[in-house]
Scaffold this motif. Structure first.
Motif, PDB file in Angstrom:
ATOM      1  N   GLU A   1       0.859  -1.180   0.000  1.00 12.44           N
ATOM      2  CA  GLU A   1       0.000   0.000   0.000  1.00 12.44           C
ATOM      3  C   GLU A   1       0.894   1.229   0.000  1.00 12.44           C
ATOM      4  O   GLU A   1       1.878   1.278   0.740  1.00 12.44           O
ATOM      5  N   LEU A   2       0.592   2.204  -0.839  1.00 16.95           N
ATOM      6  CA  LEU A   2       1.426   3.403  -0.978  1.00 16.95           C
ATOM      7  C   LEU A   2       0.737   4.612  -0.357  1.00 16.95           C
ATOM      8  O   LEU A   2      -0.433   4.883  -0.641  1.00 16.95           O
ATOM      9  N   ARG A   3       1.477   5.335   0.476  1.00 12.67           N
ATOM     10  CA  ARG A   3       1.001   6.608   1.030  1.00 12.67           C
ATOM     11  C   ARG A   3       2.021   7.697   0.728  1.00 12.67           C
ATOM     12  O   ARG A   3       3.235   7.458   0.837  1.00 12.67           O
ATOM     13  N   ILE A   4       1.534   8.843   0.364  1.00 13.64           N
ATOM     14  CA  ILE A   4       2.383  10.011   0.149  1.00 13.64           C
ATOM     15  C   ILE A   4       1.940  11.077   1.149  1.00 13.64           C
ATOM     16  O   ILE A   4       0.751  11.433   1.197  1.00 13.64           O
ATOM     17  N   ASP A   5       2.893  11.518   1.943  1.00 13.73           N
ATOM     18  CA  ASP A   5       2.594  12.478   3.020  1.00 13.73           C
ATOM     19  C   ASP A   5       1.491  11.957   3.925  1.00 13.73           C
ATOM     20  O   ASP A   5       0.603  12.693   4.373  1.00 13.73           O
ATOM     21  N   GLY A   6       1.526  10.635   4.177  1.00 17.12           N
ATOM     22  CA  GLY A   6       0.590  10.009   5.105  1.00 17.12           C
ATOM     23  C   GLY A   6      -0.768   9.689   4.547  1.00 17.12           C
ATOM     24  O   GLY A   6      -1.615   9.135   5.249  1.00 17.12           O
ATOM     25  N   LYS A   7      -1.042  10.016   3.268  1.00 18.46           N
ATOM     26  CA  LYS A   7      -2.350   9.783   2.678  1.00 18.46           C
ATOM     27  C   LYS A   7      -2.241   8.900   1.435  1.00 18.46           C
ATOM     28  O   LYS A   7      -1.257   8.985   0.696  1.00 18.46           O
ATOM     29  N   ILE A   8      -3.271   8.092   1.226  1.00 16.04           N
ATOM     30  CA  ILE A   8      -3.343   7.291  -0.006  1.00 16.04           C
ATOM     31  C   ILE A   8      -3.826   8.211  -1.116  1.00 16.04           C
ATOM     32  O   ILE A   8      -4.944   8.742  -1.040  1.00 16.04           O
ATOM     33  N   PRO A   9      -3.025   8.463  -2.163  1.00 14.55           N
ATOM     34  CA  PRO A   9      -3.391   9.467  -3.174  1.00 14.55           C
ATOM     35  C   PRO A   9      -4.626   9.114  -3.987  1.00 14.55           C
ATOM     36  O   PRO A   9      -5.383   9.994  -4.395  1.00 14.55           O
ATOM     37  N   PHE A  10      -4.849   7.831  -4.250  1.00 11.37           N
ATOM     38  CA  PHE A  10      -6.021   7.373  -5.002  1.00 11.37           C
ATOM     39  C   PHE A  10      -6.279   5.918  -4.643  1.00 11.37           C
ATOM     40  O   PHE A  10      -5.417   5.244  -4.073  1.00 11.37           O
ATOM     41  N   THR A  11      -7.451   5.435  -4.979  1.00 15.12           N
ATOM     42  CA  THR A  11      -7.886   4.105  -4.526  1.00 15.12           C
ATOM     43  C   THR A  11      -6.923   3.001  -4.936  1.00 15.12           C
ATOM     44  O   THR A  11      -6.616   2.105  -4.146  1.00 15.12           O
ATOM     45  N   GLU A  12      -6.445   3.049  -6.172  1.00 14.07           N
ATOM     46  CA  GLU A  12      -5.583   1.968  -6.679  1.00 14.07           C
ATOM     47  C   GLU A  12      -4.273   1.848  -5.911  1.00 14.07           C
ATOM     48  O   GLU A  12      -3.621   0.808  -5.949  1.00 14.07           O
ATOM     49  N   ALA A  13      -3.871   2.924  -5.199  1.00 14.97           N
ATOM     50  CA  ALA A  13      -2.632   2.886  -4.436  1.00 14.97           C
ATOM     51  C   ALA A  13      -2.742   2.002  -3.201  1.00 14.97           C
ATOM     52  O   ALA A  13      -1.749   1.747  -2.526  1.00 14.97           O
ATOM     53  N   ASN A  14      -3.955   1.520  -2.904  1.00 17.07           N
ATOM     54  CA  ASN A  14      -4.128   0.555  -1.821  1.00 17.07           C
ATOM     55  C   ASN A  14      -3.406  -0.750  -2.112  1.00 17.07           C
ATOM     56  O   ASN A  14      -3.065  -1.491  -1.191  1.00 17.07           O
ATOM     57  N   SER A  15      -3.218  -1.046  -3.397  1.00 16.42           N
ATOM     58  CA  SER A  15      -2.605  -2.322  -3.777  1.00 16.42           C
ATOM     59  C   SER A  15      -1.691  -2.122  -4.978  1.00 16.42           C
ATOM     60  O   SER A  15      -2.143  -2.104  -6.117  1.00 16.42           O
ATOM     61  N   ILE A  16      -0.402  -1.934  -4.701  1.00 15.10           N
ATOM     62  CA  ILE A  16       0.614  -1.862  -5.749  1.00 15.10           C
ATOM     63  C   ILE A  16       1.279  -3.229  -5.832  1.00 15.10           C
ATOM     64  O   ILE A  16       1.768  -3.753  -4.824  1.00 15.10           O
ATOM     65  N   THR A  17       1.301  -3.818  -7.019  1.00 17.22           N
ATOM     66  CA  THR A  17       1.791  -5.184  -7.186  1.00 17.22           C
ATOM     67  C   THR A  17       3.169  -5.198  -7.846  1.00 17.22           C
ATOM     68  O   THR A  17       3.403  -4.490  -8.827  1.00 17.22           O
ATOM     69  N   PHE A  18       4.052  -6.026  -7.286  1.00 16.77           N
ATOM     70  CA  PHE A  18       5.384  -6.253  -7.860  1.00 16.77           C
ATOM     71  C   PHE A  18       5.476  -7.720  -8.259  1.00 16.77           C
ATOM     72  O   PHE A  18       5.293  -8.610  -7.430  1.00 16.77           O
ATOM     73  N   GLN A  19       5.755  -7.954  -9.539  1.00 11.46           N
ATOM     74  CA  GLN A  19       5.720  -9.318 -10.060  1.00 11.46           C
ATOM     75  C   GLN A  19       7.009 -10.080  -9.748  1.00 11.46           C
ATOM     76  O   GLN A  19       8.104  -9.523  -9.731  1.00 11.46           O
ATOM     77  N   ARG A  20       6.825 -11.363  -9.527  1.00 11.00           N
ATOM     78  CA  ARG A  20       7.953 -12.293  -9.529  1.00 11.00           C
ATOM     79  C   ARG A  20       8.177 -12.776 -10.965  1.00 11.00           C
ATOM     80  O   ARG A  20       7.301 -12.624 -11.819  1.00 11.00           O
ATOM     81  N   ILE A  21       9.314 -13.362 -11.220  1.00 12.63           N
ATOM     82  CA  ILE A  21       9.627 -13.904 -12.548  1.00 12.63           C
ATOM     83  C   ILE A  21       9.779 -15.415 -12.417  1.00 12.63           C
ATOM     84  O   ILE A  21      10.435 -15.906 -11.489  1.00 12.63           O
ATOM     85  N   TRP A  22       9.180 -16.145 -13.360  1.00 12.48           N
ATOM     86  CA  TRP A  22       9.116 -17.603 -13.280  1.00 12.48           C
ATOM     87  C   TRP A  22       9.684 -18.241 -14.546  1.00 12.48           C
ATOM     88  O   TRP A  22       9.783 -17.599 -15.594  1.00 12.48           O
ATOM     89  N   LYS A  23      10.003 -19.511 -14.422  1.00  8.16           N
ATOM     90  CA  LYS A  23      10.410 -20.293 -15.591  1.00  8.16           C
ATOM     91  C   LYS A  23      10.071 -21.759 -15.343  1.00  8.16           C
ATOM     92  O   LYS A  23       9.787 -22.167 -14.205  1.00  8.16           O
ATOM     93  N   ASP A  24      10.117 -22.562 -16.428  1.00  7.57           N
ATOM     94  CA  ASP A  24       9.928 -24.013 -16.292  1.00  7.57           C
ATOM     95  C   ASP A  24      11.149 -24.604 -15.621  1.00  7.57           C
ATOM     96  O   ASP A  24      12.291 -24.248 -15.946  1.00  7.57           O
ATOM     97  N   GLU A  25      10.912 -25.540 -14.700  1.00  6.41           N
ATOM     98  CA  GLU A  25      12.037 -26.164 -14.004  1.00  6.41           C
ATOM     99  C   GLU A  25      12.842 -27.049 -14.940  1.00  6.41           C
ATOM    100  O   GLU A  25      14.073 -27.087 -14.880  1.00  6.41           O
TER     101      GLU A  25
END
Length: 983
Positions: free
Chosen positions: A144-168
């Motif tokens: 969750e992202l806050r700028i100056d203590g506030k969530i700037p917009f609704t989507e900032a509640n959930s910022i996603t960072f992807q993992r990277i995958w491959k076939d074993e």
């Protein structure tokens, strides 16, 4: 007669030939061109009018406020180790982590971390992160992202960072039957640079944040998974050039087309992927797919239905033999979106080469086709590649659909809010002869209907494009738009049409889900000299006829329900009653970890659940059965068909893996006849936006709070939900119609256990429902329906989605369904422990019953020690984690596995906050016992309930009447099986 016979044969042969004729014989092009100009035929003028339509508090609304703001060219870099403070987070400072010089910080999966920084001038910036994914629970990281203590917009509640995958493993391994196995997916941890963006794809460009000159703070709060952060950058990267600009650059540098060189990359051998759900699969639609076998399973295609969600990407590596200009083509199958193109963004070596390939379209075709990226058939795009290795990545994008879907999502929320306003006056079943004067009571109703009708009309016209042809994409939009306009013109008809209005809005939600998906299958990629002759993507008539004939013959010999066959005495036969995906996953886990370690061969067979009983009676059943209902072990044990597992010396150690409540349904007469596999229990789901924002109510902690809440809900004609039947793993009603398998109602069990009541007494000899406590709790339960008129049966997921039922107690697996089924209310709902009963000392008891499935061993099993080893392995922490993660990898978040192993459950990818709630509720769970003859308990509870609620009978008399039937059946069964009875 002979002449007629020849004529008939000729016609028959002709028809067969026509039926087998590939698509290109009847005018279909072998080669298509993917160009930005052909991305679906949308009306660009109308599309521009939709870009400003958004949900309240959304990013689009936020960005519109700063549209004219300055974009400073100077970057601002924040070193991660310079954080200002942390709260409830374990932070470790790392030095030269994974080969990167300088310091990084490892942030845990809970708590928050904050940085202070200075901005030299006002303006909007992208925020980028240099991060490294560390071992967690194999799911994407959320913050969750806050700028100056506030969530700037609704989507900032959930910022996603992807993992990277491959076939074993590549190439693919094969089983004993020469079928390709699906490879295990392994994470490839690496440093990544990412600009914060919308994971849903509704906003295509990275988020832009406005900062004033001066000091600011930036805070990341962990939602789930740990993350290493090297640095944070406020930046404004350069814009992507057009193809015209790039082509001019090519000319200025004297780049020449490559020689006639064809490089083919089989799509199933992807180098990296964004999600472990992106698996190679067996496509049997055409013998021209490479590789192909008439009867064996070959992983010969990539993507397909799994590759449909915005943000998902697949990357391949190619070794270029010489410097030069090349074209890129894909043999693809896009038979999902009729009348539409599936869109992909092309990245070469991590960069979009030019703007035109940001929305590369792949049009609909019922057959495989060859698509060349380019302006038109005579002018393919040219890409300059140097000699050596390069990466080619295609990412799912919504393109021009993004503002359309945002507008429709906004419309759904507005219409559902209007529906709730309407039913607050009319109720869900209005009196057709009453004038509710809704236009006076809801002043904004008529204008709201007109506004949404106009919006949906614009969306429909945008999708039809300049030709104005309607199709299945626009039918739903036109229907609802017409209804809204008609209700605006004739507001007096609204009460009589409220049910159809609700249905149409629900259909619009389903439309939103379907249009959001952009599936595409790929057989192979071709990198070649521009305008090179490419292979025909379709099969010839002879090849199609030959393969069809061979497949027909092979169907008499192939058995796809058997995954292995070992005739040795040591082999253990295991039956699975779920689905092929689960069976394949279990087989893979057995081959990888169980058999190599123990030397015990396992024969896996996929069967229908209704086969188990007749097979057992006939003596042809398995040694072990997985995923059987909790009612089965005791039912079979009374008939001496089940093995008592407590005789094994290490049983107590194995038993400690599970919550004691999970062992209750599988215990009988001093023995234990199964090991718990899954365990589910109720929690309280609620809509935050309705409960807290609209009604200003708090989440109820006790049933007294619920009673105080009910009049407020009913004033607005909203409903409170109580559970009726258990749910399956996917959050759907178990739907059983077999009267024997109806268990005690979860709501009654909850009330009963919170007051120290019991379903059975004297070790199961008699029903406990004739006690004073049971009668009082039965009356309390039925009073919810008699006095407060809550619905007897309700589709909770749909009513929760519309807000008609903004709060309710239901099985926690509903979380899985809502996460996928209702994306428009993401972030607007949550769950909590069930309401409880206050004790004299002020504490709250929250006991509930539970349901689930189990693993059993049959009495006839010859090699019991080997079967026991398998059962221990299957219910172990490591195996349950591996199975649960593989299910989520294959089928997504909707298949999150409710394992009964307590340690394994904690290791599955639940958001930290949500899991803490589950853990709290789990501590209150009590098991529902199974006894001989107990199958009539649930049935007669339902009978008593309906006599009270439907017929208006007295609660005490009704319950006592049906308890006699329960006791009679228990007595008969105990006599039948020579068990002690109560005198």
């Amino acid at each position: 007669m002979r002449r007629s016979s020849k004529k008939t044969v000729f016609i028959l042969v002709t028809c067969i030939a026509i039926a087998c004729t590939p698509l290109w014989w009847v005018g279909s092009e072998v080669q298509h061109v993917a160009s930005a100009e052909g991305s679906g035929g949308m009306d660009k003028t109308l599309l521009s009018t939709l870009t400003g339509t958004s949900k309240k508090g959304s990013y689009r609304e936020y960005a519109a406020s700063y549209k004219q703001a300055n974009r400073p060219s100077e970057d601002i870099v924040i070193e991660a180790d310079s954080f200002h403070r942390t709260q409830d987070m374990n932070v470790t400072v790392l030095d030269h982590y994974e080969g990167t010089p300088g310091k990084s910080v490892l942030t845990s999966d809970s708590g928050s971390i904050e940085w202070k920084f200075s901005v030299p001038q006002d303006g909007i910036y992208n925020i980028g992160l240099n991060y490294f994914t560390v071992k967690g629970k194999d799911s994407d990281i959320e913050r969750e992202l806050r700028i100056d203590g506030k969530i700037p917009f609704t989507e900032a509640n959930s910022i996603t960072f992807q993992r990277i995958w491959k076939d074993e493993n590549t190439p693919f391994e094969r089983d004993e039957r020469d079928n390709d196995l699906l490879p295990s997916q392994v994470e490839v941890p690496m440093w990544q640079d990412m600009l914060l963006k919308d994971a849903t794809g509704y906003v295509e460009e990275p988020y832009r944040f406005y900062f004033t000159k001066g000091e600011h703070t930036l805070t990341f709060t962990s939602v789930k998974e740990p993350l290493v952060i090297r640095s944070i950058k406020l930046t404004n990267p350069p814009t992507t050039p057009s193809y015209e600009t790039i082509a001019r650059t090519y000319k200025e540098h004297g780049y020449k087309p490559a020689q006639q060189e064809l490089m083919k990359i089989q799509a199933e051998y992807a180098t990296y992927k964004s999600s472990p759900t992106l698996l190679a699969y067996n496509d049997h639609s055409s013998p021209a797919v490479e590789p192909y076998h008439v009867s064996k399973l070959r992983n010969n295609a990539m993507g397909g239905w799994a590759w449909r969600l915005p943000g998902q990407w697949i990357e391949w590596e190619i070794d270029v033999p010489e410097d030069g200009l090349y074209q890129i083509a894909l043999k693809n199958h896009q038979n999902y979106l009729r009348g539409m193109a599936a869109l992909r963004t092309l990245y070469i070596d991590g960069q979009v080469p030019f703007e035109e390939v940001r929305h590369a379209p792949f049009p609909y075709n019922s057959d495989w086709q060859m698509t060349v990226l380019g302006k038109d058939a005579e002018n393919p795009y040219e890409f300059y590649l140097t000699k050596g290795k390069h990466s080619i990545r295609f990412e799912v994008t919504l393109g021009d659909l993004a503002p359309i879907l945002t507008a429709v999502e906004s419309s759904i929320l507005e219409l559902n809010a209007m529906y709730r306003k309407i039913i607050s006056f009319t109720g869900t079943v209005p009196d057709t002869f009453r004038d509710y004067q809704l236009e006076q009571r809801i002043p904004d109703m008529v204008d709201g209907f007109k506004k949404q009708s106009e919006l949906l009309n614009r969306v429909a016209k945008t999708l039809t494009g300049p030709d104005g042809k309607n199709d299945d994409r626009t039918a739903m939009l036109n229907t609802l738009a017409y209804q809204l306009q008609d209700m605006a013109d004739r507001p007096e008809t609204v009460p009589s049409r409220v049910e159809q209005f609700k249905t149409n809005v629900g259909s619009l939600g389903a439309w939103l889900l379907s249009v959001n998906e952009q599936p595409l299958a790929i057989d192979y990629l071709m990198v070649s000299a521009p305008k090179a002759k490419l292979p025909d993507p379709t099969a010839s008539t002879w090849l199609s006829l030959k393969s069809s004939t061979m497949a027909f013959v092979a169907s008499f010999f192939e058995n796809y329900d058997e995954f292995s066959e070992d005739k040795s005495d040591k082999a253990v036969t295991v039956w699975i009653t779920s689905a092929r995906d689960q069976a394949q996953t279990v087989k893979k886990l057995i081959d990888d970890t169980f058999t190599p370690k123990t030397g015990i061969p396992i024969n896996i067979k996929l069967v229908s659940s209704d086969i188990l009983l007749p097979s057992t009676v006939a003596g042809e059943g398995p040694d072990v059965a997985l995923q059987v209902g909790n009612e089965l072990p005791v039912n079979y044990a009374t008939r001496n068909a089940m093995q008592d597992l407590s005789v094994f010396p290490d049983f107590e150690q194995v038993k400690s893996r599970f919550n004691p409540s999970a062992m209750i349904p599988v215990s009988y007469n001093g023995g234990y006849y199964a090991l718990p596999e899954t365990q589910t229990f109720p929690v309280l789901f609620y809509r935050k936006d309705i409960l807290e924002d609209e009604l200003h109510l708090k989440v109820p902690q006790s049933w007294d709070d619920v009673y105080e809440m009910l009049p407020v809900l009913q004033k607005h004609n909203l409903e409170f939900g109580l559970p009726q039947r258990g749910l399956n793993t996917f959050g759907n009603d178990s739907g059983t119609t077999d009267i024997i398998t109806i268990g005690p109602n979860p709501a009654l069990t909850m009330f009963l256990y919170q007051h120290d009541g019991e379903l059975y007494r004297n070790n199961g000899m008699k029903s406990g429902l004739d006690s004073e406590t049971a009668v009082q709790q039965f009356k309390k339960w039925t009073d919810f329906y008699v006095n407060y008129k809550i619905p007897i049966q309700a589709d909770f997921a749909n009513r929760f989605r519309t807000g008609e039922m903004p709060i309710g107690v239901i099985d926690y697996t509903m979380y899985n369904k809502l996460s996928v089924f209702a994306p428009e209310i993401k972030g607007l709902w949550a769950f909590a422990p069930v309401p409880g009963t206050k004790t004299a000392d002020g504490k709250i008891r929250r006991e509930t019953g539970s349901g689930g499935s189990a693993t059993v061993m049959f009495k006839k099993t010859k090699n019991k020690d080997a079967a026991w080893e398998f059962m221990k392995w299957w219910t172990s922490k490591e195996t349950q984690i591996a199975f649960g993660r593989q299910m989520e990898i294959r089928m997504g978040a909707s298949a999150r596995y409710p394992t009964a192993n307590q340690e394994a459950l904690s290791a599955l990818p639940w958001p930290t906050k949500d899991f803490s709630i589950l853990k709290e509720q789990m501590s209150w769970v009590r098991g529902v016992p199974e006894v001989p003859g107990g199958y009539l308990t649930g049935r007669n509870i339902e009978n008593a309930f309906r006599r009270v609620v439907v017929q208006g009978d007295d609660a005490r008399e009704s319950l006592e009447y049906y308890v006699r039937y329960i006791n009679e059946e228990i007595m008969l069964k105990r006599q039948e099986f020579n068990l002690p009875t109560e005198k």
